[in-house]
Design an enzyme around this catalytic site. Structure first.
Site, PDB file in Angstrom:
ATOM      1  N   ILE A  42      12.394 104.244   7.507  1.00 37.06           N
ATOM      2  CA  ILE A  42      12.695 105.409   8.325  1.00 37.06           C
ATOM      3  C   ILE A  42      11.378 106.128   8.589  1.00 37.06           C
ATOM      4  O   ILE A  42      10.414 105.968   7.838  1.00 37.06           O
ATOM      5  CB  ILE A  42      13.741 106.350   7.663  1.00 37.06           C
ATOM      6  CG1 ILE A  42      13.322 106.769   6.255  1.00 37.06           C
ATOM      7  CG2 ILE A  42      15.108 105.702   7.626  1.00 37.06           C
ATOM      8  CD1 ILE A  42      14.336 107.669   5.571  1.00 37.06           C
ATOM      9  N   ASP A  43      11.331 106.875   9.676  1.00 35.22           N
ATOM     10  CA  ASP A  43      10.084 107.507  10.106  1.00 35.22           C
ATOM     11  C   ASP A  43       9.509 108.426   9.029  1.00 35.22           C
ATOM     12  O   ASP A  43      10.250 108.998   8.218  1.00 35.22           O
ATOM     13  CB  ASP A  43      10.308 108.319  11.382  1.00 35.22           C
ATOM     14  CG  ASP A  43      10.695 107.462  12.564  1.00 35.22           C
ATOM     15  OD1 ASP A  43      10.364 106.265  12.563  1.00 35.22           O
ATOM     16  OD2 ASP A  43      11.336 107.992  13.487  1.00 35.22           O
ATOM     17  N   LYS A  44       8.202 108.595   9.072  1.00 36.50           N
ATOM     18  CA  LYS A  44       7.511 109.471   8.129  1.00 36.50           C
ATOM     19  C   LYS A  44       8.175 110.840   8.041  1.00 36.50           C
ATOM     20  O   LYS A  44       8.426 111.353   6.942  1.00 36.50           O
ATOM     21  CB  LYS A  44       6.049 109.628   8.556  1.00 36.50           C
ATOM     22  CG  LYS A  44       5.276 110.683   7.769  1.00 36.50           C
ATOM     23  CD  LYS A  44       3.892 110.904   8.335  1.00 36.50           C
ATOM     24  CE  LYS A  44       3.169 112.041   7.611  1.00 36.50           C
ATOM     25  NZ  LYS A  44       1.830 112.317   8.192  1.00 36.50           N
TER      26      LYS A  44
ATOM     27  N   THR B  60      11.174 111.784   8.962  1.00 33.79           N
ATOM     28  CA  THR B  60      12.623 111.771   8.789  1.00 33.79           C
ATOM     29  C   THR B  60      12.895 111.664   7.292  1.00 33.79           C
ATOM     30  O   THR B  60      12.235 110.901   6.592  1.00 33.79           O
ATOM     31  CB  THR B  60      13.260 110.582   9.530  1.00 33.79           C
ATOM     32  OG1 THR B  60      13.020 110.719  10.926  1.00 33.79           O
ATOM     33  CG2 THR B  60      14.764 110.522   9.288  1.00 33.79           C
TER      34      THR B  60
ATOM     35  N   ARG C  48      16.307 109.318  18.023  1.00 32.76           N
ATOM     36  CA  ARG C  48      15.446 110.262  18.750  1.00 32.76           C
ATOM     37  C   ARG C  48      15.436 109.965  20.245  1.00 32.76           C
ATOM     38  O   ARG C  48      15.578 110.871  21.083  1.00 32.76           O
ATOM     39  CB  ARG C  48      14.034 110.216  18.168  1.00 32.76           C
ATOM     40  CG  ARG C  48      13.971 110.620  16.699  1.00 32.76           C
ATOM     41  CD  ARG C  48      12.649 110.253  16.043  1.00 32.76           C
ATOM     42  NE  ARG C  48      11.530 110.992  16.623  1.00 32.76           N
ATOM     43  CZ  ARG C  48      10.268 110.784  16.290  1.00 32.76           C
ATOM     44  NH1 ARG C  48       9.957 109.830  15.407  1.00 32.76           N
ATOM     45  NH2 ARG C  48       9.305 111.502  16.838  1.00 32.76           N
TER      46      ARG C  48
END
Length: 316
Positions: free
Chosen positions: A144-146, A148, A244
């Protein structure tokens, strides 16, 4: 076959007679995944009973035959084990479920060579992570994104990694995110089915591209807020930046998103007041079948303090 190599003897079971040899060897050597054995066979690391090297993983196995499997010692990872605190939702000898804080990068890459989740896992797990992801990404099945927050699973063994990867590939993983978006979607429940790929105009961004990979997000409004809404977004697929991009594409970008959002003046003031500087996205639920025990597992995570604060502020 030289130093730095362990030789394992594998006898083909009666029940495996006639199977592909990679499958039969995986049955005989439960510590090695079938994918790992395919690589070893292709690399000339498996010898037939007559001593000849085995090159074809599809060859039929014969019950009672014994193969010699040369397993090279693991390549030392360049990553350092670092004592970074982790919130562990579940852990056994096969896998670990982490509740990742916003701001923590999942694996080393240019610009983030340490201080990552991988560094933390290497310390916490004492180096017992799946090698399928390679030395840069041991144990990492998905990410998962940094910026998030929320739940993700990492594999400790190759067999667990392989089993989890299959579930991600066939989209049977239950992944639900909570997102605070601008505006209120009408209708309050819907789906976005739009293919995603790297933007042809900006390689750092993801965009809806006709030739991209299929991506599907199902959303429903949980709470209406001040010109905003708290949504649950269920991922049918799991593409990079999926929630997103999909939410932005229907006019409801995530609040605080520096890449895909266009913050309204009223929301900008709130975000500045709260010093909220990330996309308002949290991986709130993760459900899957344990790849070894076959038990159904499901985990839930409350929104972290910064998103809770933003939610409360917008609810008044």
């Amino acid at each position: 076959m030289g130093s730095g190599v362990s030789i394992l003897q594998a006898e083909i079971a009666a029940t495996a007679d006639g199977w592909r040899v990679d499958r039969a060897l995986a049955d005989a050597l439960p510590t090695l995944s079938r994918e790992r054995l395919k690589v070893l066979i292709a690399g000339g690391q498996v010898s037939r009973p007559d001593g000849a090297l085995m090159r074809d993983p599809a060859r039929k196995a014969v019950a009672g035959e014994t193969y010699a499997v040369a397993v090279p010692d693991p390549t030392p990872a360049h990553n350092e084990a670092q004592d970074i605190p982790l919130v562990v939702a579940f852990e056994d000898e096969h896998l670990i479920v982490i509740d990742k804080p916003a701001g923590l990068v999942v694996h080393p890459a240019a610009g983030n060579l340490d201080g990552t989740l991988v560094n933390a896992l290497l310390h916490h797990c004492g180096g017992s992570l799946s090698g399928i992801g390679g030395v840069a990404r041991p144990g990492i099945v998905h990410r998962i994104d940094k910026d998030t927050s929320g739940l993700m699973v990492a594999a400790k063994t190759d067999r667990a990694h392989e089993g989890l990867a299959k579930q991600f590939a066939d989209h049977s993983i239950d992944r639900r995110y909570k997102a605070i978006v601008g505006g209120r979607p009408i209708p309050p429940t819907g789906s976005v089915d739009a293919p995603l790929a790297r933007s042809p105009h900006d390689r750092k961004k993801v965009a809806i591209v006709r030739t991209g990979k299929r991506a599907v997000t199902h959303y429903r409004m949980l709470e209406p807020l001040a010109d905003a809404a708290l949504l649950e977004c269920r991922l049918e697929t799991g593409r990079t930046h999926q929630v997103r991009v999909h939410m932005a594409s229907i006019g409801h970008a995530l609040l605080g998103d520096p890449v895909y959002g266009r913050t309204k003046p009223a929301h900008r003031k709130v975000l500045e007041t709260l010093n909220f500087r990330r996309q308002a996205l949290h991986a709130a639920r993760l459900g899957f079948i344990h790849p070894i025990s076959k038990h159904a597992l499901s985990f839930d995570s409350d929104m972290p303090a910064d998103m809770q604060e933003l939610f409360v502020h917008l609810a008044h």
